[in-house]
Design a protein around this motif. Structure first.
Motif, mmCIF file in Angstrom:
data_model
loop_
_atom_site.group_PDB
_atom_site.id
_atom_site.type_symbol
_atom_site.label_atom_id
_atom_site.label_comp_id
_atom_site.label_asym_id
_atom_site.label_seq_id
_atom_site.Cartn_x
_atom_site.Cartn_y
_atom_site.Cartn_z
ATOM 1 N N PRO A 134 -22.664 -65.459 21.932
ATOM 2 C CA PRO A 134 -21.736 -66.371 21.240
ATOM 3 C C PRO A 134 -22.170 -67.825 21.465
ATOM 4 C CG PRO A 134 -20.833 -65.733 23.354
ATOM 5 C CD PRO A 134 -22.188 -65.064 23.268
ATOM 6 N N ILE A 135 -21.448 -68.753 20.868
ATOM 7 C CA ILE A 135 -21.679 -70.192 21.069
ATOM 8 C C ILE A 135 -21.282 -70.540 22.509
ATOM 9 C CG2 ILE A 135 -20.814 -72.491 20.347
ATOM 10 C CD1 ILE A 135 -22.552 -71.238 18.201
ATOM 11 N N ALA A 136 -22.188 -71.175 23.254
ATOM 12 C CA ALA A 136 -21.964 -71.381 24.689
ATOM 13 C C ALA A 136 -20.719 -72.219 24.983
ATOM 14 C CB ALA A 136 -23.191 -72.036 25.313
ATOM 15 N N ASN A 137 -20.453 -73.203 24.160
ATOM 16 C CA ASN A 137 -19.265 -74.041 24.365
ATOM 17 C C ASN A 137 -18.115 -73.617 23.459
ATOM 18 O OD1 ASN A 137 -19.258 -76.076 26.428
ATOM 19 N ND2 ASN A 137 -21.009 -77.001 25.408
ATOM 20 N N GLY A 138 -18.213 -72.381 22.942
ATOM 21 C CA GLY A 138 -17.201 -71.917 21.990
ATOM 22 C C GLY A 138 -16.004 -71.266 22.679
ATOM 23 N N PHE A 139 -15.341 -72.011 23.553
ATOM 24 C CA PHE A 139 -14.127 -71.489 24.205
ATOM 25 C C PHE A 139 -13.076 -71.270 23.125
ATOM 26 C CE2 PHE A 139 -16.683 -73.741 27.198
ATOM 27 C CZ PHE A 139 -16.738 -72.848 28.256
ATOM 28 N N LEU A 140 -12.351 -70.150 23.204
ATOM 29 C CA LEU A 140 -11.501 -69.804 22.056
ATOM 30 C C LEU A 140 -10.151 -69.254 22.478
ATOM 31 C CD1 LEU A 140 -13.373 -66.758 20.369
ATOM 32 C CD2 LEU A 140 -13.426 -67.297 22.770
ATOM 33 N N THR A 141 -9.250 -69.217 21.486
ATOM 34 C CA THR A 141 -7.917 -68.654 21.721
ATOM 35 C C THR A 141 -7.923 -67.195 21.244
ATOM 36 O OG1 THR A 141 -7.289 -69.559 19.580
ATOM 37 C CG2 THR A 141 -6.679 -70.843 21.496
ATOM 38 N N ALA A 142 -6.931 -66.418 21.691
ATOM 39 C CA ALA A 142 -6.940 -64.977 21.409
ATOM 40 C C ALA A 142 -6.959 -64.696 19.897
ATOM 41 C CB ALA A 142 -5.730 -64.320 22.063
ATOM 42 N N ASP A 143 -6.286 -65.540 19.119
ATOM 43 C CA ASP A 143 -6.266 -65.272 17.674
ATOM 44 C C ASP A 143 -7.612 -65.558 17.001
ATOM 45 O OD1 ASP A 143 -5.758 -67.949 18.258
ATOM 46 O OD2 ASP A 143 -4.830 -68.301 16.307
ATOM 47 N N GLU A 144 -8.555 -66.129 17.749
ATOM 48 C CA GLU A 144 -9.887 -66.405 17.172
ATOM 49 C C GLU A 144 -10.912 -65.316 17.510
ATOM 50 O OE1 GLU A 144 -9.829 -71.315 17.148
ATOM 51 O OE2 GLU A 144 -10.228 -70.269 19.044
ATOM 52 N N PHE A 145 -10.525 -64.363 18.366
ATOM 53 C CA PHE A 145 -11.487 -63.339 18.812
ATOM 54 C C PHE A 145 -12.161 -62.628 17.629
ATOM 55 C CE2 PHE A 145 -9.215 -62.393 23.156
ATOM 56 C CZ PHE A 145 -9.622 -63.647 23.608
ATOM 57 N N ALA A 146 -11.345 -62.276 16.631
ATOM 58 C CA ALA A 146 -11.854 -61.446 15.535
ATOM 59 C C ALA A 146 -12.935 -62.154 14.724
ATOM 60 C CB ALA A 146 -10.694 -61.040 14.632
ATOM 61 N N HIS A 147 -12.925 -63.500 14.748
ATOM 62 C CA HIS A 147 -13.887 -64.235 13.910
ATOM 63 C C HIS A 147 -14.983 -64.882 14.742
ATOM 64 C CE1 HIS A 147 -10.954 -63.666 10.793
ATOM 65 N NE2 HIS A 147 -10.046 -64.188 11.589
ATOM 66 N N GLU A 148 -15.159 -64.439 15.984
ATOM 67 C CA GLU A 148 -16.128 -65.117 16.841
ATOM 68 C C GLU A 148 -17.542 -64.971 16.276
ATOM 69 O OE1 GLU A 148 -15.891 -63.947 20.936
ATOM 70 O OE2 GLU A 148 -16.921 -65.781 21.599
ATOM 71 N N TYR A 149 -18.314 -66.064 16.392
ATOM 72 C CA TYR A 149 -19.665 -66.112 15.822
ATOM 73 C C TYR A 149 -20.682 -65.678 16.882
ATOM 74 C CZ TYR A 149 -23.909 -68.359 13.971
ATOM 75 O OH TYR A 149 -25.174 -68.608 13.521
ATOM 76 N N PHE A 150 -21.614 -64.820 16.507
ATOM 77 C CA PHE A 150 -22.683 -64.387 17.423
ATOM 78 C C PHE A 150 -24.046 -64.585 16.758
ATOM 79 C CE2 PHE A 150 -19.024 -62.246 19.109
ATOM 80 C CZ PHE A 150 -19.237 -62.200 20.479
ATOM 81 N N PHE A 151 -25.078 -64.795 17.578
ATOM 82 C CA PHE A 151 -26.450 -64.900 17.041
ATOM 83 C C PHE A 151 -27.403 -64.300 18.078
ATOM 84 C CE2 PHE A 151 -28.622 -68.279 19.483
ATOM 85 C CZ PHE A 151 -27.584 -68.607 20.319
ATOM 86 N N ASP A 152 -28.672 -64.078 17.687
ATOM 87 C CA ASP A 152 -29.666 -63.518 18.617
ATOM 88 C C ASP A 152 -30.289 -64.627 19.440
ATOM 89 O OD1 ASP A 152 -29.593 -60.754 18.050
ATOM 90 O OD2 ASP A 152 -30.564 -61.160 16.125
ATOM 91 N N LEU A 153 -30.113 -64.551 20.745
ATOM 92 C CA LEU A 153 -30.701 -65.572 21.629
ATOM 93 C C LEU A 153 -32.062 -65.080 22.125
ATOM 94 C CD1 LEU A 153 -30.256 -68.319 23.101
ATOM 95 C CD2 LEU A 153 -29.324 -67.023 25.008
#
Ligand code: SAH
Ligand code: TMP
Ligand code: ZN
Length: 406
Positions: A21-40
């Motif tokens: 995920p985005i390293a500084n992408g601290f999120l709220t529970a309602d954002e879990f479903a849309h979390e962004y991921f990429f290949d590091l």
């Protein structure tokens, strides 16, 4: 095969961390479903020696109006930038009309010393929230991604710069050629660019693989920096190690021929050859060291879990996102992560969704073990938390080696 962003040569990635995920992408529970991921994934270019991310998320995904990192949160870094500014004022700003530009000026942690001294200055940062914080302190800042166009505009409005500064930002910028063209345009004939970033030599020597995350597009060595800047007829005149962020290097760069080259440049070049920063085999060994580090950290955490010890994380650093997700550290292994940054508190860590809690929680009820994610601030923190260790608390560290200290 990916091609090098700097020299266009081809290279093989030497390490893959999988989906991150985005390293500084601290999120709220309602954002879990849309979390962004990429290949590091990271590669070493055998032609220009640049160590780089194979792919990086869009810059707007990382730097925006809700950027989580406020530089002034660390008193140690505030001191560091006071010294940095003092050096620049003493050595590179000769006359009263001097002008200094900082790229990635964040909340003004460094520029406040120039504004305080009445020196003409300009910060450039694309993250609107940190820019607002800087402006509130009276620091002149434009909200933009620095590049060639922005440099042209600054030059037209303010004139050329005596000094251009950049800390922990050059390594963030994928389109570096445009940034360096901009610097070339904006820098006076006898001006100096001083920039510092985590240093590849330290990352390799300390197996500090957690420096690898989305924001860090590049992992600089003197060899790669020389290749990069010489393509723009700029040269490295000095390289000075910095004891911050787990080992950084400050590079001083000027128009070719404008300054003498410090002997430190020659000795660092020799040191890098000794370290093998110009050979692929070094990075194959690094990958093995990283796996070993992950295995020992997991073993320690599993042992603590078996012993029913309460473990919490200390410092919700961007670096911790790599460690947590790569090692697979789950919320049943650490209760929460303590952090002093209000914008991170009561959110969840990227990827594994470990709760982030205010520092007060740590103070109110010490855990048995604190996993020091902010290991780069270890000296400051362990000193500040003397009472935790005196009350029987243990620190779990993982750089350079996994160890438990009391
Ligand atoms: N210099 C500060 C901040 C480092 S964090 C310090 O050392 O503590 C990196 C900063 O660079 C962030 O504030 C981010 O918004 C900014 N940044 C990212 N890309 C940039 C670009 N292209 N031009 C200018 N700033 C940029
Ligand atoms: P950094 O490693 O990128 O500088 O981030 C450090 C993080 O650790 C930041 O979120 C603030 C946090 N922190 C604490 O919670 N307590 C501290 O004493 C220090 C120095 C940092
Ligand atoms: Zn290359």
């Amino acid at each position: 095969m990916p091609s090098c962003i700097i020299c266009k040569g081809n290279y093989e990635p030497f390490i893959s961390f999988g989906r991150m995920p985005i390293a500084n992408g601290f999120l709220t529970a309602d954002e879990f479903a849309h979390e962004y991921f990429f290949d590091l994934e990271v590669g070493f270019c055998p032609d220009c020696y640049m160590v780089q991310l194979v792919s990086q998320p869009e810059r707007e995904q990382m730097f925006h109006a809700d950027y989580a990192y406020f530089s002034s949160i660390s008193t140690r870094m505030a001191e560091h930038f006071k010294d940095f500014a003092g050096l620049v004022i003493g050595s590179y700003l000769g006359n009263r009309n001097s002008f200094v530009v900082e790229i990635g000026s964040n909340d003004g942690i460094m520029l406040r010393h120039f504004s305080g001294a009445g020196i003409r200055h300009l910060g450039v940062d694309p993250s609107a929230n940190v820019v607002r914080a800087a402006r509130e302190k009276g620091i002149e800042t434009i909200c933009a991604f620095f590049d060639e166009d922005v440099a042209e505009k600054i030059k037209a409005e303010y004139g050329e710069a005596d000094a251009i500064l950049a800390a922990n930002v050059m390594c963030h910028i994928r389109n570096l050629h445009s940034v360096i063209s901009g610097i070339k345009i904006l820098l006076k004939p006898d001006g100096m660019l001083l920039f510092e970033d985590p240093y590849l030599g330290d990352i390799v020597e300390r197996t500090s693989y957690d420096q690898i995350y989305d924001e860090h597009a590049y992992y600089f060595s003197l060899a790669s920096v020389e290749n990069l800047f010489s393509a723009h007829e700029l040269e490295v005149t000095d390289a000075i190690p910095q004891n911050v962020h787990g080992g950084s290097m400050r590079f001083c760069i000027a128009h070719r021929g404008a300054y003498d080259i410090s002997p430190a440049v020659w000795s660092l070049k020799k040191k890098e050859q000794g370290l093998g920063l110009n050979t692929g085999a070094t990075f194959d060994k690094f990958r093995i060291d990283v796996d070993r580090s992950r295995d020992s950290l997991l073993r320690a955490l599993n042992d603590f879990r078996k012993e029913r010890k309460r473990v919490v994380g200390y410092g919700a650093t961007s670096k911790s996102t790599t460690v947590i997700n790569y090692c697979g550290i789950t919320p049943d292994m650490i209760e929460y992560i303590s952090d002093t940054t209000p914008t991170k508190q009561d959110k969840y860590s990227p990827g594994m969704h470990i709760p982030i809690k205010p520092y007060q929680r740590f103070l109110e009820r010490y855990p048995d073990v604190a996993l020091l994610f902010a290991w780069n601030h270890a000296e400051e923190i362990i000193e500040k938390e003397r009472h935790f260790a005196e009350s029987g608390g243990k620190w779990l560290l993982y750089v350079p080696d996994v160890e438990v200290i009391g």
